[in-house]
Design an enzyme around this catalytic site. Structure first.
Site, mmCIF file in Angstrom:
data_model
loop_
_atom_site.group_PDB
_atom_site.id
_atom_site.type_symbol
_atom_site.label_atom_id
_atom_site.label_comp_id
_atom_site.label_asym_id
_atom_site.label_seq_id
_atom_site.Cartn_x
_atom_site.Cartn_y
_atom_site.Cartn_z
ATOM 1 N N GLU A 113 0.882 -1.178 0.000
ATOM 2 C CA GLU A 113 0.000 0.000 0.000
ATOM 3 C C GLU A 113 0.908 1.213 0.000
ATOM 4 O O GLU A 113 1.376 1.650 1.050
ATOM 5 C CB GLU A 113 -0.910 -0.029 1.240
ATOM 6 C CG GLU A 113 -1.920 -1.167 1.244
ATOM 7 C CD GLU A 113 -3.086 -0.947 0.281
ATOM 8 O OE1 GLU A 113 -3.347 0.225 -0.077
ATOM 9 O OE2 GLU A 113 -3.727 -1.935 -0.114
ATOM 10 N N CYS A 168 -2.396 9.612 2.323
ATOM 11 C CA CYS A 168 -1.838 9.035 1.083
ATOM 12 C C CYS A 168 -2.685 9.363 -0.137
ATOM 13 O O CYS A 168 -2.158 9.473 -1.234
ATOM 14 C CB CYS A 168 -1.682 7.535 1.236
ATOM 15 S SG CYS A 168 -3.216 6.715 1.679
HETATM 16 P P1 NAD Z 1 7.221 5.182 7.646
HETATM 17 O O1 NAD Z 1 8.476 5.975 7.754
HETATM 18 O O2 NAD Z 1 6.337 5.052 8.824
HETATM 19 O O3 NAD Z 1 7.618 3.759 7.089
HETATM 20 C C1 NAD Z 1 6.664 2.751 6.904
HETATM 21 C C2 NAD Z 1 7.103 1.506 7.643
HETATM 22 O O4 NAD Z 1 8.296 0.998 7.059
HETATM 23 C C3 NAD Z 1 7.402 1.749 9.123
HETATM 24 O O5 NAD Z 1 6.770 0.758 9.889
HETATM 25 C C4 NAD Z 1 8.914 1.673 9.185
HETATM 26 O O6 NAD Z 1 9.380 1.159 10.413
HETATM 27 C C5 NAD Z 1 9.259 0.727 8.068
HETATM 28 N N1 NAD Z 1 10.593 0.988 7.526
HETATM 29 C C6 NAD Z 1 11.155 2.195 7.350
HETATM 30 N N2 NAD Z 1 12.389 2.070 6.788
HETATM 31 C C7 NAD Z 1 12.605 0.746 6.626
HETATM 32 C C8 NAD Z 1 13.673 -0.035 6.077
HETATM 33 N N3 NAD Z 1 14.766 0.527 5.584
HETATM 34 N N4 NAD Z 1 13.538 -1.376 6.064
HETATM 35 C C9 NAD Z 1 12.424 -1.947 6.526
HETATM 36 N N5 NAD Z 1 11.374 -1.257 7.049
HETATM 37 C C10 NAD Z 1 11.454 0.065 7.096
HETATM 38 O O7 NAD Z 1 6.291 5.756 6.518
HETATM 39 P P2 NAD Z 1 6.681 6.435 5.170
HETATM 40 O O8 NAD Z 1 7.412 5.476 4.301
HETATM 41 O O9 NAD Z 1 7.201 7.796 5.396
HETATM 42 O O10 NAD Z 1 5.156 6.583 4.654
HETATM 43 C C11 NAD Z 1 4.753 7.569 3.806
HETATM 44 C C12 NAD Z 1 4.344 6.945 2.491
HETATM 45 O O11 NAD Z 1 3.358 5.967 2.739
HETATM 46 C C13 NAD Z 1 3.739 7.930 1.522
HETATM 47 O O12 NAD Z 1 4.219 7.641 0.239
HETATM 48 C C14 NAD Z 1 2.262 7.627 1.606
HETATM 49 O O13 NAD Z 1 1.557 7.978 0.440
HETATM 50 C C15 NAD Z 1 2.283 6.152 1.837
HETATM 51 N N6 NAD Z 1 1.064 5.698 2.481
HETATM 52 C C16 NAD Z 1 0.260 4.878 1.791
HETATM 53 C C17 NAD Z 1 -0.927 4.459 2.337
HETATM 54 C C18 NAD Z 1 -1.849 3.540 1.600
HETATM 55 O O14 NAD Z 1 -2.778 3.057 2.228
HETATM 56 N N7 NAD Z 1 -1.635 3.280 0.326
HETATM 57 C C19 NAD Z 1 -1.283 4.887 3.613
HETATM 58 C C20 NAD Z 1 -0.416 5.716 4.295
HETATM 59 C C21 NAD Z 1 0.765 6.121 3.731
#
Ligand code: NAD
Length: 497
Positions: free
Chosen positions: A252, A286
């Site tokens: 997602e 998102c």
């Molecule tokens: P985040 O930083 O919370 O990361 C997401 C998850 O990935 C966390 O649980 C984190 O611990 C894990 N993570 C981070 N780095 C990692 C690595 N190197 N290796 C393994 N795991 C790791 O969130 P984010 O990435 O900043 O989220 C923002 C993005 O998420 C945006 O692009 C947003 O559009 C998207 N998003 C999508 C949805 C959806 O439902 N499609 C919902 C919310 C957010």
């Protein structure tokens, strides 16, 4: 353009080293995916083995309808008995108002769990399908069977709902699960780790807190399903990990969701809905409209009305308005502020990094190669681009990666039909914004770089299930034509069958 922290109505004040040193990053996910030092100071949590959960699943207990209903009911109890604590945690992480916390996280999850409880029996029923004559007489059907132990990794922007609603789907489908909330939304992560063991079957569900290191350890484990919400870059890491175990994966992700406005539609309602969808959770949604497209001739009137509506919904002083949230941390705040360099800001732009605050901001006519038009914004900045015709707006969207959502405001039926047909996006909503997420009959997920797989309602149940095909035969009839030795006559009969 800075604003003093003293007027803040929020208790939210997340800091991080890069932001305090004034270093902005253009990468939305940089702190999670790239900067190991960010986590170095965080206390490392030991990651438990998933063997006990595997044993629970192997016992077959989680497959029973009664067990699933008991877990879903317990989860509902968790939601209703802890509404205050959850609201408090969301306020601490993102300055979320009580109404937004209810609408998009707690109430939303309660609605989802109710829906799952109501429909579970029918979803679990084997689905009968027809059988071709060559296999008559027999019965064919499809059984949804649970996959096993799932890993659910959540993101920080809807930190409660984004782990709880996939968990609801995993439970309904009869799985065990490890939940890994985002470390950036600390208060919610901590609360989940306290509440889940109190309400759910501890032999089947676990919460693992932590950041990159803990997630990396989890990803090395042989889960039967990987469900990830977050950015594209980490999505690739998750998919690589799942490939090692040949396990199914749902991603997602996000991206830049466009919003086209036909100037000849009901602009008053359109603008109200755009402001609602864009500035809820301070733009950190998102599916929030990432940028607007409008025909040139309407720009002046439209932007004036848009600014008036922003003031109406969030007042002249959004910083002191309890309905207006905060950015998750200072680094993201600095990232967003950097997008304003060299662009034409016609409203807002004030910010206070110490308070993680950025005013609702409108930008017009940025260059398409500016950061604000290259990166997913994921914050309270809204660029408006103008075009000469409706067709050129559609072509612009098609020239970019497939978005998670695409919005169109129009009264022109022909334009509506061609937009729905032409634009490939995770979801399309006509004449409104994020509200489509309220319909759990619609599968939710991206396409291309905005993700793969979907959930919500029945789609979530299917995502955590394997569709097991079963054919049951008796011994009565046995068409000889299928067996060797073959002949011309047998071939002729086979063709007719
Ligand atoms: P985040 O930083 O919370 O990361 C997401 C998850 O990935 C966390 O649980 C984190 O611990 C894990 N993570 C981070 N780095 C990692 C690595 N190197 N290796 C393994 N795991 C790791 O969130 P984010 O990435 O900043 O989220 C923002 C993005 O998420 C945006 O692009 C947003 O559009 C998207 N998003 C999508 C949805 C959806 O439902 N499609 C919902 C919310 C957010």
């Amino acid at each position: 353009m800075t604003e003093s922290a003293s007027t803040s109505s929020s208790t939210h004040n997340h800091t991080d080293s890069d932001a305090s040193s004034g270093k902005a990053s253009n990468d939305i996910h940089s702190e999670s995916s790239l900067d190991a030092s960010f986590f170095a100071s965080a206390e490392s949590l030991s990651v438990e083995s998933i063997e006990p959960l595997k044993r629970t699943f192997a016992s077959g207990r989680t497959k029973a309808y009664d067990w699933r209903i008991a877990q879903l009911t317990a989860l509902k109890k968790l939601l209703t008995e802890n509404t205050k604590e959850i609201t408090k945690a969301l306020h601490s992480d993102l300055g979320k108002s009580d109404s937004e916390a209810w609408l998009t996280e707690i109430g939303y999850s309660i609605h989802d769990v109710d829906d799952n409880i109501k429909k579970l029996k029918s979803w679990m029923k084997p689905k009968k399908v027809s059988t071709p004559m060559v296999a008559w007489p027999s019965k064919s059907f499809v059984i949804a069977e649970p996959l096993g132990v799932a890993l659910i990794i959540g993101a920080w922007n809807y930190p409660f709902q984004l782990v709880v609603t996939p968990l609801i789907a995993a439970i309904a489908a009869g799985n065990c699960a490890v939940i890994k909330p985002s470390e950036l939304s600390e208060a919610t992560s901590e609360l989940l780790s306290k509440l889940i063991p109190k309400y759910l079957d501890n032999t089947a569900f676990r919460v693992q807190e932590g950041g990159k290191d803990e997630t990396t350890e989890l990803l090395a484990m042989p889960f039967d399903k990987y469900f990830y919400t977050g950015g594209e870059q980490v999505g690739r890491i998750v998919m690589t990990a799942a490939a090692k175990h040949l396990a199914p994966v749902t991603l997602e992700l996000g991206g830049k969701s466009p919003c086209v406005v036909d100037g000849e539609t009901n602009l008053e309602v359109a603008i109200r809905r755009i402001v609602w969808g864009k500035w809820m959770n301070a733009g950190q949604t998102c599916v929030a409209p990432d940028y607007l497209l409008i025909e040139e001739k309407y720009l002046a009137d439209f932007s004036q009305a848009l600014i008036a509506e922003i003031k109406k919904q969030y007042s002249e002083k959004p910083k002191a308005n309890k309905d207006y949230g905060r950015i998750i941390n200072q680094r993201h705040c600095a990232r967003l502020i950097s997008y304003l360099d060299g662009v034409n800001v016609i409203h807002g732009g004030k910010h206070d990094v110490a308070d993680c605050y950025i005013e609702p901001t409108v930008v017009i006519q940025p260059a398409t190669d500016a950061s604000i038009m290259q990166e997913e914004i994921f914050g309270p900045l809204l660029p408006i681009l103008t075009f000469k015709s409706k067709q050129s707006m559609t072509s612009f969207i098609k020239s970019r990666p497939k978005p998670l959502a695409a919005y169109l405001f129009t009264s022109d039926k022909a334009f509506e039909t061609s937009f729905i047909e032409d634009i490939s996006a995770g979801s399309i909503c006509v004449n409104d914004t994020n509200i489509f997420l309220a319909n759990h009959e619609l599968p939710f997920g991206g396409v291309g770089t905005s993700g793969m797989g979907s959930y919500h309602g029945k789609a979530g149940f299917d995502t955590f299930s394997h569709q097991k095909a079963v054919m049951k035969r008796g011994f009565r009839f046995d068409f000889a034509v299928r067996y060797a030795p073959f002949s011309k006559l047998k071939l002729m009969m086979l063709k007719r069958l």
